[in-house]
Enzyme design. Sequence first.
Site, PDB file in Angstrom:
ATOM      1  N   HIS A  71       3.007   2.857  -8.896  1.00 36.77           N
ATOM      2  CA  HIS A  71       2.840   1.410  -9.116  1.00 36.77           C
ATOM      3  C   HIS A  71       4.085   0.818  -9.797  1.00 36.77           C
ATOM      4  O   HIS A  71       4.515  -0.284  -9.468  1.00 36.77           O
ATOM      5  CB  HIS A  71       1.598   1.137  -9.966  1.00 36.77           C
ATOM      6  CG  HIS A  71       0.318   1.610  -9.337  1.00 36.77           C
ATOM      7  ND1 HIS A  71       0.010   1.375  -8.013  1.00 36.77           N
ATOM      8  CD2 HIS A  71      -0.736   2.326  -9.832  1.00 36.77           C
ATOM      9  CE1 HIS A  71      -1.177   1.898  -7.735  1.00 36.77           C
ATOM     10  NE2 HIS A  71      -1.645   2.485  -8.813  1.00 36.77           N
ATOM     11  N   LEU A 129      10.852 -20.785  -4.444  1.00 34.04           N
ATOM     12  CA  LEU A 129       9.880 -19.845  -3.856  1.00 34.04           C
ATOM     13  C   LEU A 129       8.645 -19.813  -4.746  1.00 34.04           C
ATOM     14  O   LEU A 129       8.765 -19.880  -5.966  1.00 34.04           O
ATOM     15  CB  LEU A 129      10.521 -18.440  -3.819  1.00 34.04           C
ATOM     16  CG  LEU A 129       9.616 -17.230  -3.549  1.00 34.04           C
ATOM     17  CD1 LEU A 129       9.080 -17.272  -2.120  1.00 34.04           C
ATOM     18  CD2 LEU A 129      10.378 -15.922  -3.763  1.00 34.04           C
ATOM     19  N   ASP A 159       0.826  -1.211   0.000  1.00 31.65           N
ATOM     20  CA  ASP A 159       0.000   0.000   0.000  1.00 31.65           C
ATOM     21  C   ASP A 159       0.862   1.263   0.000  1.00 31.65           C
ATOM     22  O   ASP A 159       1.968   1.263   0.549  1.00 31.65           O
ATOM     23  CB  ASP A 159      -0.919  -0.024   1.236  1.00 31.65           C
ATOM     24  CG  ASP A 159      -2.074   0.941   1.104  1.00 31.65           C
ATOM     25  OD1 ASP A 159      -2.283   1.494   0.008  1.00 31.65           O
ATOM     26  OD2 ASP A 159      -2.779   1.148   2.106  1.00 31.65           O
TER      27      ASP A 159
HETATM   28  C1  FPP Z   1      -1.960   0.091  -3.423  1.00 33.52           C
HETATM   29  O1  FPP Z   1      -1.477   1.422  -3.357  1.00 33.52           O
HETATM   30  C2  FPP Z   1      -1.343  -0.624  -4.547  1.00 33.52           C
HETATM   31  C3  FPP Z   1      -2.011  -1.132  -5.629  1.00 33.52           C
HETATM   32  C4  FPP Z   1      -3.472  -1.029  -5.776  1.00 33.52           C
HETATM   33  C5  FPP Z   1      -1.297  -1.782  -6.755  1.00 33.52           C
HETATM   34  C6  FPP Z   1      -0.129  -2.668  -6.367  1.00 33.52           C
HETATM   35  C7  FPP Z   1       0.616  -3.023  -7.585  1.00 33.52           C
HETATM   36  C8  FPP Z   1       1.954  -3.029  -7.683  1.00 33.52           C
HETATM   37  C9  FPP Z   1       2.875  -2.786  -6.543  1.00 33.52           C
HETATM   38  C10 FPP Z   1       2.541  -3.311  -9.019  1.00 33.52           C
HETATM   39  C11 FPP Z   1       3.490  -4.442  -9.027  1.00 33.52           C
HETATM   40  C12 FPP Z   1       2.843  -5.742  -8.968  1.00 33.52           C
HETATM   41  C13 FPP Z   1       3.147  -6.750  -9.809  1.00 33.52           C
HETATM   42  C14 FPP Z   1       2.586  -8.090  -9.511  1.00 33.52           C
HETATM   43  C15 FPP Z   1       3.992  -6.590 -10.998  1.00 33.52           C
HETATM   44  P1  FPP Z   1      -2.506   2.605  -3.559  1.00 33.52           P
HETATM   45  O2  FPP Z   1      -2.586   2.915  -5.011  1.00 33.52           O
HETATM   46  O3  FPP Z   1      -3.802   2.268  -2.907  1.00 33.52           O
HETATM   47  O4  FPP Z   1      -1.775   3.769  -2.780  1.00 33.52           O
HETATM   48  P2  FPP Z   1      -2.457   4.967  -1.961  1.00 33.52           P
HETATM   49  O5  FPP Z   1      -3.199   4.337  -0.806  1.00 33.52           O
HETATM   50  O6  FPP Z   1      -1.284   5.776  -1.517  1.00 33.52           O
HETATM   51  O7  FPP Z   1      -3.346   5.715  -2.915  1.00 33.52           O
END
Ligand code: FPP
Length: 250
Positions: A38, A132, A21
């Site tokens: 991301h 893994l 997050d």
């Molecule tokens: C939450 O942060 C994160 C996500 C919804 C996306 C997670 C995806 C990745 C880390 C990309 C990499 C993954 C792979 C499998 C290649 P948020 O957007 O909710 O952050 P915020 O709470 O600060 O708005």
Amino acid sequence: MISSEDLKTKPIPKHVAIIMDGNGRWAKQRNKPRIEGHTQGATALRSVLEGCIETGIEYLTVYAFSIENWHRSPVEVGGLMNLFIKSCHTEIDNLNRNNIRFRAIGKLDMLDSECYQELKRTEEKTKNNEALQLVVALSYGSRWEIAHAAKQIAKAAEEHRLNSEQVDEQLFANYLSTHFMPDPDLLIRTSGEYRISNYLLWQLAYTELYFTDVLWPDFSKEELYKAIADYQTRERRFGKTSEQIYDVSK
Ligand code: FPP
């Protein structure tokens, strides 16, 4: 700095689950579009995978996209789908070199066909790897998963493949999308939020929880090591007393 050798003198969690997050806030702090957070998050995941290999963690389950995330803007959803597709392409050699098996769990029929095919291709190409297992929860929601399991069990009963007397915790767990792995020993959530957010609700029953203010794109192998060191200070009692854990005669 904590080293993997230091950590290996104590029990290493077999299965680590992560709620990645804070990508959006990381980008906002830098006046960048959310997708940059991301993208940087994918780099953080690479570093964490390295840490898992070095410490001998056997399963890593990451929450990459929840069912609720479908409600985000089409630009962000499209950007994330492209990132998943691109990451599958660019990481396949890395996964194979490091003997990492890839799996996707979630309501995958909601994904567009290109993304779905790419995930399946990556699963297929890594299926013999065994150091893994990287499990990516995508279009995933725990309540959906539990309701889906209940539906499958009801269907099996209707078709006389099982009877209600056979339904117990073990059988139920076998119908979940996580049936091939043990429950997580450690859950990490980044970005200072203290919620489970519909993630692995059944599986987290006895998991140790670790929360950190670090935003996911800033997370790394070193941060993983801090979480493991913290985990190693916990006494896991699984409902028993301390005395029962340490004195086999009680
Ligand atoms: C939450 O942060 C994160 C996500 C919804 C996306 C997670 C995806 C990745 C880390 C990309 C990499 C993954 C792979 C499998 C290649 P948020 O957007 O909710 O952050 P915020 O709470 O600060 O708005």
